[in-house]
Design a protein around this motif. Structure first.
Motif, PDB file in Angstrom:
ATOM      1  N   ALA A  49     -11.603 -23.162  21.618  1.00  0.00           N
ATOM      2  CA  ALA A  49     -10.743 -24.342  21.663  1.00  0.00           C
ATOM      3  C   ALA A  49      -9.386 -24.060  21.011  1.00  0.00           C
ATOM      4  O   ALA A  49      -8.358 -24.590  21.450  1.00  0.00           O
ATOM      5  CB  ALA A  49     -11.429 -25.513  20.963  1.00  0.00           C
ATOM      6  N   ARG A  52      -8.244 -20.522  23.459  1.00  0.00           N
ATOM      7  CA  ARG A  52      -8.468 -20.527  24.905  1.00  0.00           C
ATOM      8  C   ARG A  52      -8.590 -19.102  25.451  1.00  0.00           C
ATOM      9  O   ARG A  52      -8.095 -18.790  26.540  1.00  0.00           O
ATOM     10  CB  ARG A  52      -7.353 -21.277  25.634  1.00  0.00           C
ATOM     11  N   PRO A 174     -17.946 -32.650  21.333  1.00  0.00           N
ATOM     12  CA  PRO A 174     -16.871 -33.583  21.733  1.00  0.00           C
ATOM     13  C   PRO A 174     -16.991 -34.959  21.086  1.00  0.00           C
ATOM     14  O   PRO A 174     -16.016 -35.699  21.009  1.00  0.00           O
ATOM     15  CB  PRO A 174     -17.040 -33.686  23.260  1.00  0.00           C
ATOM     16  N   HIS A 255     -16.524 -23.901  31.238  1.00  0.00           N
ATOM     17  CA  HIS A 255     -15.277 -24.617  31.498  1.00  0.00           C
ATOM     18  C   HIS A 255     -14.702 -24.308  32.876  1.00  0.00           C
ATOM     19  O   HIS A 255     -14.413 -25.219  33.664  1.00  0.00           O
ATOM     20  CB  HIS A 255     -14.255 -24.247  30.410  1.00  0.00           C
ATOM     21  N   GLY A 260     -16.762 -27.870  33.087  1.00  0.00           N
ATOM     22  CA  GLY A 260     -16.998 -28.647  31.881  1.00  0.00           C
ATOM     23  C   GLY A 260     -15.733 -28.781  31.046  1.00  0.00           C
ATOM     24  O   GLY A 260     -14.723 -28.127  31.306  1.00  0.00           O
ATOM     25  N   PRO A 261     -15.769 -29.624  30.003  1.00  0.00           N
ATOM     26  CA  PRO A 261     -14.596 -29.792  29.151  1.00  0.00           C
ATOM     27  C   PRO A 261     -14.324 -28.550  28.315  1.00  0.00           C
ATOM     28  O   PRO A 261     -15.223 -27.742  28.063  1.00  0.00           O
ATOM     29  CB  PRO A 261     -14.968 -30.985  28.257  1.00  0.00           C
ATOM     30  N   LEU A 262     -13.109 -28.394  27.864  1.00  0.00           N
ATOM     31  CA  LEU A 262     -12.719 -27.239  27.071  1.00  0.00           C
ATOM     32  C   LEU A 262     -13.511 -27.162  25.773  1.00  0.00           C
ATOM     33  O   LEU A 262     -13.840 -26.074  25.295  1.00  0.00           O
ATOM     34  CB  LEU A 262     -11.218 -27.310  26.765  1.00  0.00           C
ATOM     35  N   GLU A 263     -13.851 -28.308  25.176  1.00  0.00           N
ATOM     36  CA  GLU A 263     -14.492 -28.324  23.859  1.00  0.00           C
ATOM     37  C   GLU A 263     -15.975 -27.976  23.895  1.00  0.00           C
ATOM     38  O   GLU A 263     -16.616 -27.867  22.851  1.00  0.00           O
ATOM     39  CB  GLU A 263     -14.330 -29.711  23.224  1.00  0.00           C
ATOM     40  N   GLY A 265     -19.456 -29.235  26.095  1.00  0.00           N
ATOM     41  CA  GLY A 265     -20.013 -29.998  27.202  1.00  0.00           C
ATOM     42  C   GLY A 265     -21.389 -29.539  27.623  1.00  0.00           C
ATOM     43  O   GLY A 265     -21.973 -28.595  27.083  1.00  0.00           O
ATOM     44  N   GLY A 330     -10.450 -29.054  36.109  1.00  0.00           N
ATOM     45  CA  GLY A 330     -10.240 -30.280  35.343  1.00  0.00           C
ATOM     46  C   GLY A 330     -10.418 -31.519  36.199  1.00  0.00           C
ATOM     47  O   GLY A 330     -10.589 -32.606  35.685  1.00  0.00           O
ATOM     48  N   GLY A 333     -16.192 -32.069  38.006  1.00  0.00           N
ATOM     49  CA  GLY A 333     -17.170 -32.076  36.922  1.00  0.00           C
ATOM     50  C   GLY A 333     -18.557 -31.974  37.497  1.00  0.00           C
ATOM     51  O   GLY A 333     -18.765 -32.109  38.707  1.00  0.00           O
TER      52      GLY A 333
END
Length: 441
Positions: A49, A52, A174, A255, A260-263, A265, A330, A333
């Motif tokens: 995070a 990256r 998250p 990701h 999925g989300p960057l953080e 997921g 992004g 999903g």
């Protein structure tokens, strides 16, 4: 065969739990391993995070590798030189302190990757000093014929924790943030401290003189060099881990491949939990391990299956990368892409097969080492074993992180699995004595 005998033949052999000291350590592990795995998930996720970069996640392997190698070898010598219970109490306290530092940097929101890596190195140093003694005490707690069952039980609870930790961690990062996960690890580790404090004193079996130094470490390595079968058990595990452990790629895969989300997921959590899931299921149905006599051949077969499972997961990553490829990252999903959901399930299944094979391999290799080694060198050999088992994946973090950045995670994972299969077969052909190795029961 009666019902009880059939259950013992199929499910995990629980006789080692009759020993109160083993039982306390085992029960403590149920909670502390979950906490430890929360940190295992949080550290790479936090690094990714911040930067990256999968390559930077792989660099974390280097920061962990040096203290793991030095601490593992020195910790093994200490385990043969001093009371093993005392060593476990001191090092467990150090691990708790390092976890508290992880929590502090997250609470302060410093977002300094180098500080994070420094704390990781400190934690891994205490962990490396701890593990050889922890493994070396097992033959003093349970009889030799129960060692395969004891090792399988330990690995099973570790893997169940490794399932719950990534699933909870990947989903909760998250929501709760990194600090909450690190705090949970710090608190849960107190259970292990309680268990090791309750152990009996375990002084060396021979009178120790002088200070522990490089000579003590080298004595253990010389002992290992003269025992080809034990040496080969380390070689095949290095092959399996260095070329076949793609965990550094899972943040990127979760990701970029599965959207999925960057953080973190769900996709990231499932990928992190897949190998432990397979290992845990393999442990539940591990009643057969105590009956295997040709343990060398069993290790080779297990490592081949590991390589095939990892390679299969890599092929799934490649296929998933081509699904909805025209949709901008992004904007897709898991909940909106059924094809990706199916491929994620297939990837998890392939990794789970690999995990089950790794559990069997680890149980056999641990038992071979504990049975063949004399007690006055057992700590040092367990130190070498620890360095190989934990250091191999750290090297893999660096190798896969770089390969994933250059070639893509699918190619890196699939190619690594294929290399495992080829290299372990070459090793087996080069040292047939390892394949022929068997134990008398």
């Amino acid at each position: 065969m009666g019902l009880r005998a059939r259950a013992r033949a199929t499910f995990a052999d629980t006789r080692p739990l009759q020993n109160p000291h083993f039982r306390r350590l085992w029960l403590a592990n149920i909670v502390t391993v979950i906490g430890a795995q929360l940190t295992v998930v949080a550290v790479p996720a936090q690094i990714y995070a911040i930067t990256r970069s999968s390559a930077m996640v792989g660099v974390a392997g280097l920061f962990a590798l040096v203290p793991l190698v030095v601490g593992g070898l020195y910790g093994g010598a200490l385990a043969d030189h001093m009371d093993r219970r005392r060593l476990l109490v001191v090092t467990t306290t150090g691990i708790i302190a390092a976890s508290a530092l992880f929590c502090l940097q997250a609470v302060l929101d410093l977002r300094n990757v180098w500080l994070l890596l420094g704390i990781l190195a400190l934690q891994q140093a205490f962990f490396a000093l701890n593990q050889p003694a922890r493994a070396a005490i097992l033959p003093r707690l349970i009889p030799p014929e129960q060692l395969p069952a004891g090792n399988a039980l330990n690995m099973t609870v570790m893997q169940f924790g490794a399932i719950a930790g990534p699933l909870a961690g990947g989903a909760l990062i998250p929501v709760l943030g990194y600090a909450a996960l690190y705090a949970a690890d710090t608190v849960l580790l107190l259970a292990t401290l309680w268990a090791v404090v309750r152990l009996p004193a375990m002084p060396p079996t021979t009178v120790a003189t002088g200070r522990v130094g490089l000579g003590h470490v080298l004595d253990g390595l010389r002992y290992l060099r003269l025992h080809t079968v034990l040496l080969m058990s380390f070689v095949v595990d290095l092959i399996a881990m260095v070329f076949g452990m793609p965990r550094a790629l899972f943040p990127q895969v979760g990701h970029e491949v599965f959207g999925g989300p960057l953080e973190g997921g769900i996709a990231f959590a499932l990928l992190m939990a897949a190998i432990p899931l397979g290992a845990a299921l393999g442990g539940v149905f591990s009643g057969w391990v105590s009956r295997v006599r040709r343990q060398g051949l069993a290790v080779i077969v297990s490592v081949v299956v590991w390589g095939l499972g990892i390679g299969g997961a890599g092929l799934v990553f490649l296929a998933a990368g081509r699904v909805d490829g025209s949709v901008q990252l992004g904007q897709r999903g898991l909940e909106g892409t059924p094809a990706l959901q199916v491929l994620l399930v297939l990837a998890v299944a392939a990794l789970a097969v690999a995990g089950a094979a790794d559990m069997a391999s680890a149980a056999f290799r641990s038992t071979m080492l504990q049975e063949a080694a004399e007690d006055d060198v057992r700590g040092r050999l367990q130190g070498v074993f620890f360095v190989v088992v934990v250091g191999g994946p750290r090297i893999a973090d660096v190798v896969h992180g770089g390969a994933g950045s250059a070639l893509g995670p699918g190619v890196a994972t699939a190619g690594g699995g294929l290399l495992v299969v080829v290299l372990v077969i070459v090793a087996a052909l080069a040292v047939p004595a390892f394949v022929r190795y068997q134990v008398a029961r």
